[in-house]
Design an enzyme around this catalytic site. Structure first.
Site, PDB file in Angstrom:
ATOM      1  N   GLY A 222      -2.909   0.901  -0.186  1.00 32.09           N
ATOM      2  CA  GLY A 222      -1.706   1.650   0.388  1.00 32.09           C
ATOM      3  C   GLY A 222      -2.112   2.821   0.793  1.00 32.09           C
ATOM      4  CD  GLU A 263      -5.987  -4.774  -5.206  1.00 32.43           C
ATOM      5  OE1 GLU A 263      -5.048  -4.892  -4.491  1.00 32.43           O
ATOM      6  OE2 GLU A 263      -6.069  -5.376  -6.365  1.00 32.43           O
ATOM      7  N   PRO A 264      -8.031  -0.884  -0.909  1.00 33.36           N
ATOM      8  CG  PRO A 264      -9.470   0.599  -0.309  1.00 33.36           C
ATOM      9  CD  PRO A 264      -9.404  -0.310  -1.369  1.00 33.36           C
ATOM     10  N   GLY A 265      -6.760  -1.554   2.412  1.00 33.25           N
ATOM     11  CA  GLY A 265      -7.083  -2.255   3.709  1.00 33.25           C
ATOM     12  C   GLY A 265      -6.711  -1.292   4.759  1.00 33.25           C
ATOM     13  NE  ARG A 302       0.691  -2.293  11.384  1.00 33.11           N
ATOM     14  CZ  ARG A 302       1.212  -0.979  11.374  1.00 33.11           C
ATOM     15  NH1 ARG A 302       1.111  -0.255  12.375  1.00 33.11           N
ATOM     16  NH2 ARG A 302       1.774  -0.494  10.283  1.00 33.11           N
ATOM     17  CE1 TYR A 306       5.723  -5.228   8.359  1.00 33.00           C
ATOM     18  CE2 TYR A 306       3.788  -4.931   9.896  1.00 33.00           C
ATOM     19  CZ  TYR A 306       4.334  -5.604   8.632  1.00 33.00           C
ATOM     20  OH  TYR A 306       3.732  -6.581   8.148  1.00 33.00           O
ATOM     21  CB  CYS A 332       9.870 -15.638  27.023  1.00 35.62           C
ATOM     22  SG  CYS A 332       9.325 -15.851  28.798  1.00 35.62           S
ATOM     23  CD  GLU A 333      11.596 -13.711  20.797  1.00 38.05           C
ATOM     24  OE1 GLU A 333      12.117 -12.663  20.358  1.00 38.05           O
ATOM     25  OE2 GLU A 333      10.889 -14.539  20.167  1.00 38.05           O
TER      26      GLU A 333
HETATM   27  N1  LLP Z   1      -3.528  -4.814  -2.415  1.00 36.37           N
HETATM   28  C1  LLP Z   1      -2.294  -5.558  -2.474  1.00 36.37           C
HETATM   29  C2  LLP Z   1      -2.084  -6.377  -3.565  1.00 36.37           C
HETATM   30  C3  LLP Z   1      -1.536  -5.742  -1.261  1.00 36.37           C
HETATM   31  O1  LLP Z   1      -0.483  -6.421  -0.922  1.00 36.37           O
HETATM   32  C4  LLP Z   1      -1.749  -5.115  -0.063  1.00 36.37           C
HETATM   33  C5  LLP Z   1      -1.120  -5.153   1.336  1.00 36.37           C
HETATM   34  C6  LLP Z   1      -3.151  -4.149  -0.372  1.00 36.37           C
HETATM   35  C7  LLP Z   1      -3.892  -4.291  -1.320  1.00 36.37           C
HETATM   36  C8  LLP Z   1      -3.543  -3.281   0.994  1.00 36.37           C
HETATM   37  O2  LLP Z   1      -2.796  -2.399   1.545  1.00 36.37           O
HETATM   38  P1  LLP Z   1      -3.265  -1.412   2.709  1.00 36.37           P
HETATM   39  O3  LLP Z   1      -4.217  -0.483   2.047  1.00 36.37           O
HETATM   40  O4  LLP Z   1      -3.449  -2.068   3.779  1.00 36.37           O
HETATM   41  O5  LLP Z   1      -1.795  -0.673   2.838  1.00 36.37           O
HETATM   42  N2  LLP Z   1       1.346  -5.633   7.481  1.00 36.37           N
HETATM   43  C9  LLP Z   1       1.717  -4.532   7.041  1.00 36.37           C
HETATM   44  C10 LLP Z   1       1.056  -4.211   5.759  1.00 36.37           C
HETATM   45  C11 LLP Z   1       1.236  -4.922   4.640  1.00 36.37           C
HETATM   46  C12 LLP Z   1       0.538  -4.831   3.326  1.00 36.37           C
HETATM   47  C13 LLP Z   1       0.793  -6.028   2.578  1.00 36.37           C
HETATM   48  N3  LLP Z   1      -0.195  -5.791   1.394  1.00 36.37           N
HETATM   49  C14 LLP Z   1       1.482  -3.608   8.309  1.00 36.37           C
HETATM   50  O6  LLP Z   1       0.770  -3.877   9.202  1.00 36.37           O
HETATM   51  O7  LLP Z   1       1.750  -2.377   8.004  1.00 36.37           O
END
Ligand code: LLP
Length: 402
Positions: A222, A263-265, A302, A306, A332-333
């Site tokens: 997050g 757990e960074p994405g 996105r 969002y 087509c939206e």
């Molecule tokens: N750990 C868990 C349990 C999660 O559910 C998530 C994201 C992450 C880690 C990684 O979060 P991050 O570091 O990427 O913020 N699709 C949305 C974001 C949804 C995230 C869902 N869970 C967007 O495009 O903003």
């Protein structure tokens, strides 16, 4: 300085592989990983890349080679991780709303398991007793994240076991013997305020006193990345220092210490990704100028999902006069990437670049309107490598039984 890809190389990629196209910069992924590892150097911290953000196996391999672990939310993601070379002890399985069958398969694959509800914890304990230690996801009742759709730790969220139900976790533990080796929380995405992580850790440290087998606290992902020109990302250096201070103080008073997992994405891959589209149509209506590009929310959802802001640049005409446009897709939206956006004058054939497209870009793409999904290219020190070919009509028809 954070590495970025030049317009020249991006135009070259568009030329060579056509558009719409996702391009990822390997150097930037290295940079982000090093930045994070450095920030947490003073504590026992392990990073698990949340691969739901971008799961191309070539990208997973980069992170695996950097030493990262990986966080997976489905068994298929776990299979991707194994294919990319992650050892099972470096994989976390963090699903929600799945049946006990998925957990059984995860046990067979020997990965770390994160359980998100009391019912599964009970079933798991009944089957495995004390033979397979698990992590339990707590819902800490903390409101956080960029917006409600990406907020996961508040009282009304579907995720985790409410912090008010900890006594029930302890009852199941007592009755089944299940070993709880870790507590987990994840409160949302795009968390700018470091207090959220600090309060989360404080809560977990307090809770830890009720769990005798605990060795891990998982603080989820997050971290915020800047999407708008004037935005700042999470200050991970400051968080690292604060975290070390808190853990040291806790150790001094209790003689206990924990390994911290993150757990960074987005933090690892968002800024490494670029999305390239081509302007097909310019429409100057009485009230609005539209640029219609060769993509839509089927490829980058996105903005529509969002209300997310992505910087858009006309890299074909970077010095042209500035005009205001709505940048729209070909679905087509009313699919709109940006409203009233200032761009250097756009002509048909110009390449429009979307920044920050590495996380939840390709990964959330679909085949809506029966359009193929884009290709993906990886850039490493100026070299372009195709890592997913563009889909074809045959791909779209595959699986249909005629
Ligand atoms: N750990 C868990 C349990 C999660 O559910 C998530 C994201 C992450 C880690 C990684 O979060 P991050 O570091 O990427 O913020 N699709 C949305 C974001 C949804 C995230 C869902 N869970 C967007 O495009 O903003």
């Amino acid at each position: 300085m954070a590495p970025t890809l030049s317009n020249e190389i991006l135009l070259k990629a568009a030329n060579e592989f056509s558009t719409p196209l996702y391009v990822y910069d390997e150097e930037r992924i290295h940079f982000q990983y090093s930045k994070l590892s450095h920030a947490f150097r003073k504590s026992d911290v392990k990073i698990f890349y949340a691969c739901k953000a971008l799961s191309n196996i070539n990208v997973l391999r980069i992170l695996q080679q950097l030493g990262s672990g990986i966080d997976c939310v489905s068994l298929n993601e776990v299979q991707f991780a194994l294919k990319a070379g992650f050892q099972s002890n470096k994989i976390i399985f963090t699903p929600n709303s799945v049946s006990i069958d998925d957990y059984k398969e995860a046990v067979d694959l020997k990965v770390n398991i994160n359980i998100d509800n009391l019912d599964i914890l009970q079933q798991f304990g009944n089957i495995y007793g004390n033979s397979y230690p698990v992590v339990v996801r707590i819902n800490p009742h903390i409101m956080a994240g960029g917006n409600i759709k990406i907020s996961t730790g508040h009282v009304d969220s579907k995720f985790g076991v409410s912090i008010n139900q900890v006594s029930q976790i302890l009852d199941i533990k007592k009755q089944t013997g299940v070993v709880i080796k870790g507590l987990h929380l994840h409160t949302g995405s795009e968390i700018k305020d470091l207090e959220v992580f600090i309060n989360g850790l404080q809560l977990m440290l307090e809770l830890s006193k009720q769990f005798d087998d605990l060795s891990v606290i998982d603080l989820g992902g997050g971290f915020k990345v800047p999407y708008k020109p004037d935005e700042k990302g999470s200050n991970v250096e400051e968080l690292g220092a604060k975290l070390a201070e808190m853990l040291d103080a806790f150790k001094a008073s209790t003689n206990k210490t924990f390994q911290i997992w993150f757990e960074p994405g987005k933090f690892l891959v968002s800024e490494a990704g670029y999305f390239l589209t081509k302007a097909n149509v310019i429409k100057e209506n009485p009230t609005r100028n539209f640029v219609g590009v060769d993509s839509g929310f089927n490829h980058l959802i996105r903005p529509m999902f969002y209300d997310a802001y992505h910087i858009i640049t006309n890299i074909s005409n970077p010095k042209g006069p500035v005009k205001t446009y709505n940048v729209v897709g070909n679905i087509c939206e009313t699919d709109t990437f940006a409203w009233d956006r200032e761009l250097h004058e756009v002509n048909p054939g110009d390449i429009l670049l979307f920044n920050n497209a590495g996380a939840y870009g390709f990964e959330m793409s679909s085949r809506f309107n029966s359009r193929a999904r884009p290709a993906e290219v990886l850039v490493n020190k100026g070299q372009l490598k195709l890592i997913r070919r563009r889909e074809t009509l045959e791909d779209l028809l595959q699986g249909q039984i005629l």
